[in-house]
Enzyme design. Structure first.
Site, short mmCIF file in Angstrom:
data_model
loop_
_atom_site.label_atom_id
_atom_site.label_comp_id
_atom_site.label_asym_id
_atom_site.label_seq_id
_atom_site.Cartn_x
_atom_site.Cartn_y
_atom_site.Cartn_z
N HIS A 124 0.81 -1.23 0.00
CA HIS A 124 0.00 0.00 0.00
C HIS A 124 0.84 1.27 0.00
O HIS A 124 0.30 2.37 -0.01
CB HIS A 124 -0.95 0.02 1.20
C1 UD1 Z 1 -1.91 5.32 6.28
C2 UD1 Z 1 -0.57 5.75 6.86
C3 UD1 Z 1 0.45 4.65 6.64
C4 UD1 Z 1 -0.02 3.34 7.19
C5 UD1 Z 1 -1.37 3.01 6.56
C6 UD1 Z 1 -1.90 1.73 7.13
C7 UD1 Z 1 -0.07 8.14 6.76
C8 UD1 Z 1 0.76 9.16 6.09
N1 UD1 Z 1 -0.06 6.93 6.19
O1 UD1 Z 1 -1.75 5.23 4.87
O2 UD1 Z 1 1.65 5.00 7.32
O3 UD1 Z 1 0.91 2.33 6.89
O4 UD1 Z 1 -2.28 4.09 6.86
O5 UD1 Z 1 -3.06 1.32 6.56
O6 UD1 Z 1 -0.70 8.43 7.76
N2 UD1 Z 1 -9.35 4.77 2.84
C9 UD1 Z 1 -10.55 4.10 2.80
N3 UD1 Z 1 -11.01 3.56 3.96
C10 UD1 Z 1 -10.35 3.66 5.13
C11 UD1 Z 1 -9.12 4.33 5.15
C12 UD1 Z 1 -8.62 4.88 4.01
O7 UD1 Z 1 -11.18 3.99 1.77
O8 UD1 Z 1 -10.84 3.15 6.15
C13 UD1 Z 1 -8.83 5.39 1.64
C14 UD1 Z 1 -8.82 6.90 1.81
O9 UD1 Z 1 -10.01 7.44 1.37
C15 UD1 Z 1 -7.65 7.35 0.99
C16 UD1 Z 1 -6.74 6.13 0.95
O10 UD1 Z 1 -7.49 5.02 1.44
O11 UD1 Z 1 -8.02 7.67 -0.31
C17 UD1 Z 1 -5.49 6.34 1.78
O12 UD1 Z 1 -5.80 6.58 3.17
P1 UD1 Z 1 -4.82 7.46 4.09
O13 UD1 Z 1 -5.25 7.39 5.50
O14 UD1 Z 1 -4.64 8.80 3.49
O15 UD1 Z 1 -3.41 6.77 3.94
P2 UD1 Z 1 -3.01 5.24 3.91
O16 UD1 Z 1 -2.49 4.94 2.55
O17 UD1 Z 1 -4.09 4.39 4.46
#
Ligand code: UD1
Length: 381
Positions: A205
């Site tokens: 991811h």
């Molecule tokens: C985040 C952390 C990363 C960690 C990862 C674990 C930061 C900078 N990154 O990355 O260190 O390893 O979490 O999972 O904080 N989304 C969903 N549903 C959810 C959560 C996220 O659909 O429950 C989608 C969001 O809408 C977004 C994408 O996933 O578009 C990324 O989510 P985000 O929290 O920004 O970063 P991660 O890639 O999850």
């Protein structure tokens, strides 16, 4: 002593669970749990609260997704009023996600002491947003709880005063050990039609691996090649799923799509898997191929070979003991490493120091000691 504990994203939930359980043993501690809402899906959040028996958050800031600046700023805006509302002695943050930095920054500016659990880790790669979060959170923290020797070296080199640094071990491993009996009972391996040590487990991811079409396409080429020899099980993070869809890597990009090769193996995409099932899948896997941080640590303790699809790791102890290999993303290098771990069992190795299931106990003992000191300092003033 009132401690405001912050969680936001999936790995945070695992780390906070042993601490919340440990706080309950001390009547002088009043823990408040704040969920920033960075992760919000059932599979990414609620299921972890259930399985890890974490109390429901006292507050949910419901920030959701956004660019780094928007997400961090929104967490800060919504977290700041909680400091005057709860007036905590300590704000405890875990890991390296945007929620970690945002809340540490708010607390430090309001002169509330910050405890950082999992301090000192460095990948030396500022292309990783987590590296920036780690450096800044450590610079703001008053109590830095370190998981492995490299963390001590890094903090020393950055000039952090030694009396702020506590080598306590790893709360993620506490969580694993507390749940080990449940891991042994899960039937996920047979439910998916898999056999012990008969498949590869994948998690990817990191933006550097999944945000560019050519990189993700190349990685899927590698996964399909592995899938010629054994089933490849790939629980998909929402970021990766969105990109698979955007880049048209599978017809609909839907997690139901699976690309099976003629011998019946191939790559099987799954929705994100719950905590216990995931650890069970990891324990029975031939090897795990990942770009996650925490999985490098869990694989080390489960004695499952870990191939890390990155050029660096902030958890070098996993490589030093011999459990983890940095394989990068070059297809030939990855496939070479896969052949090696498929043909040779892991040599015996010693567990990293203090990864023994008692890190949360050590952390809370330090916080209690410091609270007494803080109280006496306040009375003297
Ligand atoms: C985040 C952390 C990363 C960690 C990862 C674990 C930061 C900078 N990154 O990355 O260190 O390893 O979490 O999972 O904080 N989304 C969903 N549903 C959810 C959560 C996220 O659909 O429950 C989608 C969001 O809408 C977004 C994408 O996933 O578009 C990324 O989510 P985000 O929290 O920004 O970063 P991660 O890639 O999850």
């Amino acid at each position: 002593m009132r401690i405001l504990n912050v969680v936001g994203a999936r790995p945070n939930f695992v780390k906070i669970a042993p601490l919340m359980a440990e706080y309950r043993k001390y009547k002088e501690i009043e823990p408040i749990l704040v969920h920033t809402g960075q992760h919000y899906d059932d599979a990414m959040s609620n299921s972890f609260f259930e399985e890890l028996e974490i109390p429901q958050p006292d507050v949910n800031l419901e920030v959701g997704a956004g660019t780094h600046a928007v997400q961090t700023a929104e967490i800060m805006k919504r977290f700041e009023p909680l400091i005057s509302e709860y007036n905590p002695e300590i704000v405890a943050v875990v890991g390296d996600v945007n929620s970690t930095l945002a809340c540490a920054l708010v607390a430090a500016k309001l002169r509330v002491r910050v405890a950082h659990v999992e301090a000192g880790l460095r990948s030396f790669d500022r292309g990783m947003p987590e590296e920036i979060n780690r450096i800044l959170t450590d610079a703001l923290s008053d109590f830095l709880f370190v998981t492995e020797p490299s963390g001590l070296d890094n903090l020393k080199r950055e000039g952090v005063s030694p009396d702020k640094i506590f080598f306590v071990g790893n709360v993620m491993i506490d969580a694993l050990m507390r749940n080990f009996s449940k891991i042994q009972k899960s039937s996920i391996v047979s439910t998916l039609g898999l056999t012990d040590k008969g498949y590869a487990l994948i998690t990817l991811h990191r933006p550097s691996n999944v945000d560019r079409p050519e990189t993700l396409r190349r990685i899927f080429g590698v996964l399909r090649a592995i899938g010629q020899d054994m089933p490849v099980i790939f629980p998909i993070h929402p970021r990766t799923r969105a990109n698979i869809r955007k880049f048209g890597l599978f017809e609909s990009g839907d997690a139901r799509d699976a690309s099976f090769s003629r011998n019946g193996h191939g790559v099987q995409l799954l929705e994100p898997v719950r905590y216990i099932d995931f650890l069970t899948l990891m324990r029975s896997a031939k090897f795990v191929l990942t770009d996650s941080g925490g999985i490098q640590e869990e694989a080390t303790v489960l004695r499952v070979p870990c191939l890390t699809m990155r050029q660096n790791t902030e958890r070098p102890v996993t490589v030093e003991v011999g459990a983890n290999v940095l394989v990068g993303t070059d297809p030939e290098d990855v496939l070479d490493a896969v052949r090696q771990v498929s043909n040779q069992p892991l040599p015996p190795y010693e567990m990293p120091l203090m990864w023994d299931g008692h890190a949360a106990e050590r952390i809370v003992r330090v916080l209690i000691r410091q609270a007494k000191w803080i109280a006496s300092e306040t009375i003297a003033a």
